[in-house]
Design an enzyme around this catalytic site. Structure first.
Site, PDB file in Angstrom:
ATOM      1  N   LYS A 160      -3.923   3.289 -11.714  1.00 53.64           N
ATOM      2  CA  LYS A 160      -3.611   2.084 -10.944  1.00 53.64           C
ATOM      3  C   LYS A 160      -3.719   0.848 -11.835  1.00 53.64           C
ATOM      4  CE  LYS A 160      -5.350   3.671  -6.429  1.00 53.64           C
ATOM      5  NZ  LYS A 160      -4.104   3.511  -5.655  1.00 53.64           N
TER       6      LYS A 160
ATOM      7  N   ARG B 218      -3.671  13.250  -0.171  1.00 52.93           N
ATOM      8  CA  ARG B 218      -2.955  14.297   0.571  1.00 52.93           C
ATOM      9  C   ARG B 218      -3.243  15.680   0.009  1.00 52.93           C
ATOM     10  NH1 ARG B 218       2.639  11.343  -0.692  1.00 52.93           N
ATOM     11  NH2 ARG B 218       1.136   9.638  -0.563  1.00 52.93           N
TER      12      ARG B 218
HETATM   13  N1  BES Z   1      -6.050   5.400  -1.895  1.00 52.45           N
HETATM   14  C1  BES Z   1      -4.690   5.073  -2.071  1.00 52.45           C
HETATM   15  C2  BES Z   1      -4.105   4.266  -0.918  1.00 52.45           C
HETATM   16  C3  BES Z   1      -4.710   2.914  -0.666  1.00 52.45           C
HETATM   17  C4  BES Z   1      -4.093   1.786  -1.159  1.00 52.45           C
HETATM   18  C5  BES Z   1      -5.812   2.776   0.113  1.00 52.45           C
HETATM   19  C6  BES Z   1      -4.616   0.541  -0.893  1.00 52.45           C
HETATM   20  C7  BES Z   1      -6.337   1.530   0.381  1.00 52.45           C
HETATM   21  C8  BES Z   1      -5.742   0.406  -0.102  1.00 52.45           C
HETATM   22  C9  BES Z   1      -3.868   6.333  -2.240  1.00 52.45           C
HETATM   23  O1  BES Z   1      -4.510   7.405  -2.836  1.00 52.45           O
HETATM   24  C10 BES Z   1      -2.712   5.975  -3.096  1.00 52.45           C
HETATM   25  O2  BES Z   1      -2.930   5.678  -4.236  1.00 52.45           O
HETATM   26  N2  BES Z   1      -1.520   6.003  -2.535  1.00 52.45           N
HETATM   27  C11 BES Z   1      -0.355   5.668  -3.247  1.00 52.45           C
HETATM   28  C12 BES Z   1       0.683   6.732  -2.971  1.00 52.45           C
HETATM   29  C13 BES Z   1       1.843   6.741  -3.926  1.00 52.45           C
HETATM   30  C14 BES Z   1       1.370   7.095  -5.326  1.00 52.45           C
HETATM   31  C15 BES Z   1       2.840   7.745  -3.451  1.00 52.45           C
HETATM   32  C16 BES Z   1       0.115   4.308  -2.758  1.00 52.45           C
HETATM   33  O3  BES Z   1      -0.118   3.969  -1.597  1.00 52.45           O
HETATM   34  O4  BES Z   1       0.660   3.556  -3.568  1.00 52.45           O
HETATM   35 MN    MN Z   2      -4.402   7.274  -4.971  1.00 55.63          MN
END
Ligand code: BES
Ligand code: MN
Ligand code: ZN
Length: 497
Positions: free
Chosen positions: A275, A349
């Site tokens: 990230k 997931r």
């Molecule tokens: N934990 C994150 C989602 C999240 C984002 C929770 C902001 C709380 C606040 C999740 O694991 C994630 O990284 N999701 C990605 C999915 C993508 C890589 C398909 C996302 O939401 O960008």
């Molecule tokens: Mn994630």
């Protein structure tokens, strides 16, 4: 956690109570006790109302200092709106508003008369008032070494209620729910260095003393079971995963259990698909689903809910490392289905997939509900006002939406369907773990659905509601504890109605 104010219950108002709060409607009428107090003042009240334009609207206050004719040093009028419309949601909010006002006025001890112009509050409404008070008082300050005294709110609150015994009883039913919300908020706030999978599991094990059976599965167990998707996410972290199984057997022997599953990423760096740096610290909260399920079990056990319930937590850390799983990897999940990893940041997931399979196989649930901070996209769609609801069962979905409206932990049902499902088909495996940016929350739900089978199921995407919370009447902290009150209500209406 900051100390909640100590509560005492009384049938009558003591003549020399220094600070008294009474509930007033838009016609400036209170209950009998409040009206009697006002009647004793010599014109002060009428003049104060005329001068300030106090209207009795919900959320409005009038602070009358040293009212002439009264022994109380301070009389605080709390607007509650029309008595006929004063329901449990209004009582909950009022509790938060009154706490906030007392804190703002730096009042340390106060007496609240739980009576509107419609009469004494029912014990149930009184308990909701106390819930609001307690939740608003919550603060996460364990790491603040210099505590500011003037910033702390009231330390003692006396409630005057005609049926104070019944109110105490009603509060005993609701207080465990408050405790559950507090546990969930505390877990979400906790720093990720202090709360790894092992420490999280230990927190869940504390529920044993309330009669919850707690089983903790370690890495070896998970390998033996075959949770290949969950283990892949965990492999980049030096802190091995845990799956926690909680059992509350408050229902009839042999009744199939309700299953609640929480995503418990103690930290989500994104892994190799790392990230961006900005805001990454928020990903300590990626265990908000697991925190809510833990809080729920605190509530169910504390009030001895008449339900058989299973809680499952998938507790993992997602880190970049030489040993991490990588984009391109193909995983074999517990279900036997294969998954092409296209983004290691779509990890929640993968964890949930194996836990859902395990839940359905081992427990044959009446339904299963998972909570997960699953996608940033759900926050884009719904903000922090509502969580996303995805379900294969209209009845369960309807009950959840209703529980959401009744508690204020609201849900919006999102669409699902084969058009979305095909977006996660993979060239090389049965599916891939991300369908890309568009409809990101829906394709994540479609992914989970592939591991659910025929069990009635709902997925709550709480990424927008669990953390970075807006200021509300009942919460001023960063974490909301979203889901505890919602699911406690669902359990009440489905199993205890
Ligand atoms: N934990 C994150 C989602 C999240 C984002 C929770 C902001 C709380 C606040 C999740 O694991 C994630 O990284 N999701 C990605 C999915 C993508 C890589 C398909 C996302 O939401 O960008
Ligand atoms: Mn994630
Ligand atoms: Zn995540």
């Amino acid at each position: 956690m900051a100390a909640a104010p100590s509560l005492s219950f009384s049938k009558t108002l003591e003549a020399d109570a220094p600070v008294v709060v009474i509930l007033v409607d838009p016609d400036n009428r209170a209950g009998a006790t409040g009206n009697a107090l006002i009647g004793q003042t010599t014109g002060g009240f009428e003049r104060a109302v005329a001068a300030t334009g106090f209207s009795g609207k919900p959320g409005s206050f009038l602070d009358i200092l040293a009212p002439a004719g009264l022994s109380a040093g301070r009389l605080i009028l709390a607007g509650v709106g029309a008595a006929a419309e004063f329901d449990d949601k209004a009582a909950l909010k009022l509790g938060g508003q009154v706490y906030g006002k007392l804190k703002e006025l730096k009042v340390k001890a106060a007496t609240v008369v739980l009576e509107t112009s419609g009469g004494p509050l029912s014990p149930e409404l009184g308990a909701e008032f106390l819930l609001g008070l307690r939740l608003r008082a919550y603060e996460f300050d364990k790491y603040k070494t210099a505590k500011k005294d003037e910033a702390t709110g009231p330390v003692a609150v006396t409630v005057v209620a005609e049926h104070s015994g019944k109110l105490k009883k009603a509060w005993a039913e609701v207080e465990p729910v408050a405790d559950g919300v507090v546990i969930a908020r505390d877990l979400v706030h906790e720093a990720p260095n202090a709360l790894g999978p092992q420490e999280f599991a230990a927190e869940a094990e504390k529920l044993k003393k309330l009669g919850v059976e707690v089983e903790v599965l370690g890495e070896k167990d998970l390998r033996k079971i075959g949770m290949g998707a969950l283990l892949a996410v965990a492999q980049g972290s030096v802190r091995p995963p845990r799956v926690v199984v909680m059992k509350w057997n408050g229902g009839k022997d042999g009744d199939r259990p309700a299953v609640f599953i929480g995503k418990g990423l103690v930290f989500d760096s994104g892994g190799i698909s790392i990230k961006p740096a900005a805001g990454m610290e928020d990903m300590k909260a990626d265990m908000g689903g697991a925190a809510a399920v833990t809080g729920l079990f605190r509530a169910l056990a504390g009030r001895k809910a008449k339900v058989n319930a299973i809680g499952l937590l998938g507790i993992v850390e997602n880190m970049p490392d030489g040993g991490s799983y990588r984009p391109g990897d193909i995983l074999t999940s517990l279900s036997g289905q294969t998954i092409e990893v296209v983004n290691t940041d779509a990890e929640g997931r993968l964890v949930l997939a194996d836990v859902l399979t395990y839940a359905a196989d081992r427990f044959k649930p009446v339904f299963m509900i998972n909570l997960a901070t699953l996608t940033g996209a759900i926050g884009v769609a719904l903000g922090s006002q509502m969580a996303g609801l995805f379900s294969n069962d209209d009845q369960l979905a309807g009950e959840l939406v209703k529980a959401g409206e009744d508690t204020g932990e609201r849900l919006w049902r999102m669409p699902m369907g084969p058009e979305y499902d095909k977006l996660i088909d993979s060239r090389f495996a049965d599916m891939k773990n991300s369908g890309g940016r568009s409809a990101g929350s829906i394709t994540a739900a479609q992914f989970l659905k592939r591991f659910v089978g025929e069990t009635p199921w709902a997925h709550l995407d709480i990424a927008g509601t669990a953390m970075s919370s807006p200021e509300t009447d009942i919460n001023r902290a960063w974490a909301s504890g979203y889901g505890v009150r919602l699911l406690d209500r669902l359990v009440r209406t489905r199993f205890e109605g």
